[in-house]
Design a protein around this motif. Structure first.
Motif, PDB file in Angstrom:
ATOM      1  N   SER A  40      31.284 -68.568  37.848  1.00 62.83           N
ATOM      2  CA  SER A  40      31.961 -69.535  36.986  1.00 62.83           C
ATOM      3  C   SER A  40      33.413 -69.137  36.716  1.00 62.83           C
ATOM      4  O   SER A  40      34.235 -69.972  36.335  1.00 62.83           O
ATOM      5  CB  SER A  40      31.203 -69.668  35.657  1.00 62.83           C
ATOM      6  N   VAL A  41      33.732 -67.860  36.913  1.00 56.73           N
ATOM      7  CA  VAL A  41      35.098 -67.378  36.687  1.00 56.73           C
ATOM      8  C   VAL A  41      35.991 -67.664  37.891  1.00 56.73           C
ATOM      9  O   VAL A  41      37.188 -67.919  37.754  1.00 56.73           O
ATOM     10  CB  VAL A  41      35.086 -65.866  36.374  1.00 56.73           C
ATOM     11  N   ASP A  42      35.382 -67.641  39.101  1.00 57.59           N
ATOM     12  CA  ASP A  42      36.165 -67.853  40.320  1.00 57.59           C
ATOM     13  C   ASP A  42      36.616 -69.310  40.437  1.00 57.59           C
ATOM     14  O   ASP A  42      35.953 -70.220  39.955  1.00 57.59           O
ATOM     15  CB  ASP A  42      35.333 -67.476  41.551  1.00 57.59           C
ATOM     16  N   LYS A  43      37.726 -69.513  41.125  1.00 56.95           N
ATOM     17  CA  LYS A  43      38.253 -70.860  41.315  1.00 56.95           C
ATOM     18  C   LYS A  43      37.440 -71.632  42.346  1.00 56.95           C
ATOM     19  O   LYS A  43      37.209 -72.824  42.210  1.00 56.95           O
ATOM     20  CB  LYS A  43      39.725 -70.791  41.726  1.00 56.95           C
ATOM     21  N   SER A  44      37.009 -70.975  43.413  1.00 54.14           N
ATOM     22  CA  SER A  44      36.238 -71.625  44.467  1.00 54.14           C
ATOM     23  C   SER A  44      34.750 -71.421  44.224  1.00 54.14           C
ATOM     24  O   SER A  44      34.304 -70.314  43.904  1.00 54.14           O
ATOM     25  CB  SER A  44      36.615 -71.062  45.841  1.00 54.14           C
ATOM     26  N   VAL A  45      33.992 -72.488  44.381  1.00 50.33           N
ATOM     27  CA  VAL A  45      32.549 -72.410  44.169  1.00 50.33           C
ATOM     28  C   VAL A  45      31.891 -71.737  45.370  1.00 50.33           C
ATOM     29  O   VAL A  45      32.110 -72.129  46.525  1.00 50.33           O
ATOM     30  CB  VAL A  45      31.952 -73.818  43.961  1.00 50.33           C
ATOM     31  N   GLU A  46      31.072 -70.723  45.097  1.00 57.22           N
ATOM     32  CA  GLU A  46      30.307 -70.044  46.140  1.00 57.22           C
ATOM     33  C   GLU A  46      28.842 -70.457  46.047  1.00 57.22           C
ATOM     34  O   GLU A  46      28.235 -70.356  44.985  1.00 57.22           O
ATOM     35  CB  GLU A  46      30.427 -68.526  45.994  1.00 57.22           C
ATOM     36  N   VAL A  47      28.309 -70.936  47.156  1.00 59.57           N
ATOM     37  CA  VAL A  47      26.917 -71.375  47.213  1.00 59.57           C
ATOM     38  C   VAL A  47      26.186 -70.520  48.243  1.00 59.57           C
ATOM     39  O   VAL A  47      26.658 -70.391  49.384  1.00 59.57           O
ATOM     40  CB  VAL A  47      26.819 -72.867  47.601  1.00 59.57           C
ATOM     41  N   PRO A  48      25.057 -69.904  47.890  1.00 60.47           N
ATOM     42  CA  PRO A  48      24.310 -69.098  48.875  1.00 60.47           C
ATOM     43  C   PRO A  48      23.898 -69.941  50.077  1.00 60.47           C
ATOM     44  O   PRO A  48      23.532 -71.111  49.943  1.00 60.47           O
ATOM     45  CB  PRO A  48      23.085 -68.630  48.072  1.00 60.47           C
ATOM     46  N   ARG A  49      23.962 -69.347  51.248  1.00 55.44           N
ATOM     47  CA  ARG A  49      23.592 -70.041  52.492  1.00 55.44           C
ATOM     48  C   ARG A  49      22.877 -69.061  53.414  1.00 55.44           C
ATOM     49  O   ARG A  49      23.418 -68.005  53.745  1.00 55.44           O
ATOM     50  CB  ARG A  49      24.835 -70.602  53.172  1.00 55.44           C
ATOM     51  N   GLN A  50      21.661 -69.399  53.779  1.00 56.84           N
ATOM     52  CA  GLN A  50      20.898 -68.559  54.685  1.00 56.84           C
ATOM     53  C   GLN A  50      21.309 -68.862  56.116  1.00 56.84           C
ATOM     54  O   GLN A  50      21.321 -70.031  56.530  1.00 56.84           O
ATOM     55  CB  GLN A  50      19.395 -68.798  54.504  1.00 56.84           C
ATOM     56  N   CYS A  51      21.663 -67.849  56.879  1.00 53.47           N
ATOM     57  CA  CYS A  51      22.148 -68.054  58.245  1.00 53.47           C
ATOM     58  C   CYS A  51      21.206 -67.494  59.304  1.00 53.47           C
ATOM     59  O   CYS A  51      20.874 -68.167  60.283  1.00 53.47           O
ATOM     60  CB  CYS A  51      23.530 -67.427  58.411  1.00 53.47           C
ATOM     61  N   ALA A  52      20.779 -66.245  59.139  1.00 49.75           N
ATOM     62  CA  ALA A  52      20.015 -65.567  60.184  1.00 49.75           C
ATOM     63  C   ALA A  52      18.568 -66.047  60.242  1.00 49.75           C
ATOM     64  O   ALA A  52      17.921 -66.265  59.208  1.00 49.75           O
ATOM     65  CB  ALA A  52      20.054 -64.060  59.957  1.00 49.75           C
ATOM     66  N   ILE A  53      18.085 -66.224  61.452  1.00 50.89           N
ATOM     67  CA  ILE A  53      16.672 -66.493  61.705  1.00 50.89           C
ATOM     68  C   ILE A  53      16.175 -65.373  62.604  1.00 50.89           C
ATOM     69  O   ILE A  53      16.739 -65.132  63.683  1.00 50.89           O
ATOM     70  CB  ILE A  53      16.460 -67.855  62.390  1.00 50.89           C
ATOM     71  N   LYS A  54      15.130 -64.682  62.165  1.00 47.13           N
ATOM     72  CA  LYS A  54      14.580 -63.561  62.919  1.00 47.13           C
ATOM     73  C   LYS A  54      13.226 -63.946  63.512  1.00 47.13           C
ATOM     74  O   LYS A  54      12.559 -64.864  63.037  1.00 47.13           O
ATOM     75  CB  LYS A  54      14.442 -62.332  62.015  1.00 47.13           C
ATOM     76  N   ILE A  55      12.822 -63.224  64.523  1.00 52.95           N
ATOM     77  CA  ILE A  55      11.497 -63.418  65.105  1.00 52.95           C
ATOM     78  C   ILE A  55      10.583 -62.345  64.536  1.00 52.95           C
ATOM     79  O   ILE A  55      10.850 -61.145  64.672  1.00 52.95           O
ATOM     80  CB  ILE A  55      11.526 -63.327  66.640  1.00 52.95           C
ATOM     81  N   GLY A  56       9.513 -62.769  63.878  1.00 56.18           N
ATOM     82  CA  GLY A  56       8.593 -61.833  63.254  1.00 56.18           C
ATOM     83  C   GLY A  56       7.747 -61.071  64.261  1.00 56.18           C
ATOM     84  O   GLY A  56       7.770 -61.349  65.470  1.00 56.18           O
ATOM     85  N   SER A  57       6.989 -60.132  63.753  1.00 58.71           N
ATOM     86  CA  SER A  57       6.176 -59.266  64.621  1.00 58.71           C
ATOM     87  C   SER A  57       5.127 -60.046  65.406  1.00 58.71           C
ATOM     88  O   SER A  57       4.672 -59.602  66.454  1.00 58.71           O
ATOM     89  CB  SER A  57       5.500 -58.178  63.779  1.00 58.71           C
ATOM     90  N   GLU A  58       4.726 -61.209  64.881  1.00 59.93           N
ATOM     91  CA  GLU A  58       3.730 -62.015  65.574  1.00 59.93           C
ATOM     92  C   GLU A  58       4.350 -63.177  66.331  1.00 59.93           C
ATOM     93  O   GLU A  58       3.651 -64.074  66.802  1.00 59.93           O
ATOM     94  CB  GLU A  58       2.682 -62.519  64.583  1.00 59.93           C
TER      95      GLU A  58
END
Length: 565
Positions: free
Chosen positions: A220-238
């Motif tokens: 809320s203090v920063d001028k630009s709004v930061e929104v979390p964004r998930q980028c990486a997709i991993k392949i699980g053990s199965e």
């Protein structure tokens, strides 16, 4: 078009570096006219009046859930249009005083607290009267909150819990999915609808990993709004692709929602046909991470697109913890979890692999249990067809999805698989589809392949066409009027059928009334006389007569919904 060097339309951090967001083509240009566009969004009442259904599953976390519920209404610009569906997984025994329901704790926060009652069947009547009184006085409890409750020992994980949304979803236009420990931006309801409209897509789903409460203060203090964004997709053990619980990237200064290759179960906002066209899979039990990508695949192949909003609409509340939850975190030594069942979990893993056509890791015995077909390939094909509405759609293909996300699934000998390392997170391109194909059309139509098709879920409180598969097909020239027309037509049919069913001869009605009067007399007046002859005190007989005269109480929506489980 070249990438903006100024970051005018926002920037994305993909976990390794920043990239500028490519601006959309200017409107009414030749380039824009050549590009296929999503189905345009519609609303029945505008951003300030459209109704919103909020689903909240909670597992033995009634206190935090109650705070979420209170904040949900107090933070809304128009709380009267918000309706809630609670999925309560608690200790339902009479001795479970330390495991309250979300609804009970919410009413206590609002000044309507249940009294302490003695345990025993003889005290249940007084306790019920107290509960009825609390429900009648508690703000919004009777008209805007519905709930399904079952014992925590019957819990099978969050996906299973969310599948009960079908029992409490009404005729609301928008649906929002959140966790039990959530905080909200002021005016979140208006913000969410406006953000959804900005996508320009009827099949848009706003979703991202919510920002934590601590990060909210810093943001809320920063001028630009930061929104979390998930980028990486991993392949699980199965071999099943996985999303992380914590966002590895972020979007800064977005001017509009940005198309995403991932989604979060902690926050999702869309039209409610999102819930009826892609219902939560009740067979995906005992799963946490493994079900997320398969659900995204189901959404995407049915024409839905996930967007990271340009602002934070909800936040994670991870500060105040219920006594059943402590700071050690998840796992056997941390937050209390549902009862484990390894066999159920394994079967659910196989179901996710079948959905994605992954053959690796399925044993011969497990393949034999799938029945149908010859060889493991044939059996998996039959099992995929049996998924029905819980499988992939026909608007887009699985191969298109893999190209869009930049990943590869394992082959039969578990080779060739790879994740995307966050690549393509900044500017994914929208993938067009044939809008004449309904989002409800399954990858397999069931003819000649399915031998044990999963039944489609029922939505007992929803009477709009999408609840039974009869929804509109896009595009239509009349816009939302087509939806309204179908809804009006359905209402007219319902009224017509009711009128026809009520056309009963008066003599039969009178006869049934006489029979009912006789039964009532035998049950109450007759019993009263017998009690006197048996020497029962006058006071007991008087209580019985008074109970017979009591008007029928108004059953809360929460109890009415529960009867349909």
């Amino acid at each position: 078009m070249s990438i903006s060097t100024t970051g005018k339309y926002g920037r994305v951090f993909d976990g390794r570096s920043f990239q500028n967001v490519i601006p959309p083509p200017p409107p009414n240009t030749a380039k824009q006219q050549q590009q296929p566009l999503p189905v345009p969004p519609t609303t029945t009442a505008g951003s300030s009046k459209s109704t919103i259904f909020v689903s909240i599953p909670q597992f033995r976390d009634g206190k935090r859930c109650a705070q979420t519920l209170q904040s949900l209404f107090t933070s809304a610009s128009h709380p009267e249009r918000v309706h809630v569906g609670l999925i309560e997984q608690t200790d339902t025994g009479e001795h479970a005083r330390d495991d309250p329901t979300c609804l009970e704790e919410y009413c206590a926060l609002m000044g309507y607290k249940m009294k302490e009652h003695r345990v025993g069947i003889e005290h249940r009547g007084v306790k019920q009267e107290d509960w009825d009184s609390v429900m009648e006085g508690c703000p919004r409890a009777m008209d805007q909150i519905r709930s399904v409750r079952f014992h925590h020992l019957a819990a099978k994980g969050p996906v299973y819990a969310r599948s009960f949304i079908r029992k409490v979803l009404g005729n609301e236009e928008f649906c929002m999915q959140i966790d039990a420990a959530t905080e909200f931006a002021q005016g979140w309801d208006d913000l969410a609808v406006k953000q959804w409209m900005k996508t320009g897509n009827e099949y848009a789903v706003l979703s991202n990993v919510p920002l934590s409460g601590k990060e909210r203060e810093r943001n809320s203090v920063d001028k630009s709004v930061e929104v979390p964004r998930q980028c990486a997709i991993k392949i699980g053990s199965e071999g099943v692709p996985l999303f992380e619980n914590v966002a590895d990237g972020k979007a800064i200064g977005l001017t509009q929602p940005l198309l995403s290759t991932t989604q979060s179960s902690s926050f999702a906002f869309a039209k409610c046909h999102y819930e009826t066209n892609v219902p939560h899979d009740p067979f995906a039990v005992q799963l946490l991470e493994t079900e997320k990508f398969p659900r995204y695949a189901r959404l995407w192949t049915r024409g839905y697109d996930v967007y990271t909003p340009s602002i934070n609409i909800v936040y994670r509340d991870n500060v105040v913890l219920h006594p059943l939850h402590h700071t050690a975190g998840h796992g056997d030594e941390g937050e209390k979890k549902w009862p484990k069942n390894d066999n159920e979990r394994r079967n659910a893993h196989i179901r996710m692999k079948v959905l994605l056509d992954i053959h690796h890791g399925i044993t011969s015995a497990e393949a034999a249990s799938l029945a149908g077909g010859n060889g493991i390939g044939g059996k998996i094909s039959t099992a995929r067809a049996n998924l029905g509405i819980y499988g992939l759609g026909r608007r887009r293909t699985l191969d298109q999805l893999l190209d869009f996300t930049g990943i590869a699934l394992p082959s039969g000998d578990f080779t060739g698989q790879h994740g995307n390392d966050g690549n393509g997170c900044s500017n994914p391109a929208w993938v067009p589809y044939d809008t004449s194909i309904s989002p409800r059309e399954n990858l397999f139509d069931g003819t000649g392949k399915a031998d044990d098709l999963d039944l489609e879920p029922e939505f007992p409180l929803r009477t709009l066409p999408d609840a039974t598969g009869g929804q509109y097909d896009h595009p239509f020239p009349m816009g939302n009027a087509a939806w309204d027309e179908m809804t009006s037509s359905q209402k007219a049919n319902n009224e017509s059928s009711q009128e026809e069913s009520s056309d009963v001869p008066y003599s039969i009605v009178f006869l049934l009334w006489i029979v009912g009067l006789f039964v009532w007399y035998s049950r109450f007046a007759g019993n009263g006389s017998k009690m006197k002859k048996a020497g029962v005190g006058k006071q007991s007989a008087q209580v019985l007569r008074n109970s017979a005269k009591k008007p029928t109480r108004k059953i809360p929506l929460s109890e009415r919904a529960l009867k349909n489980v």
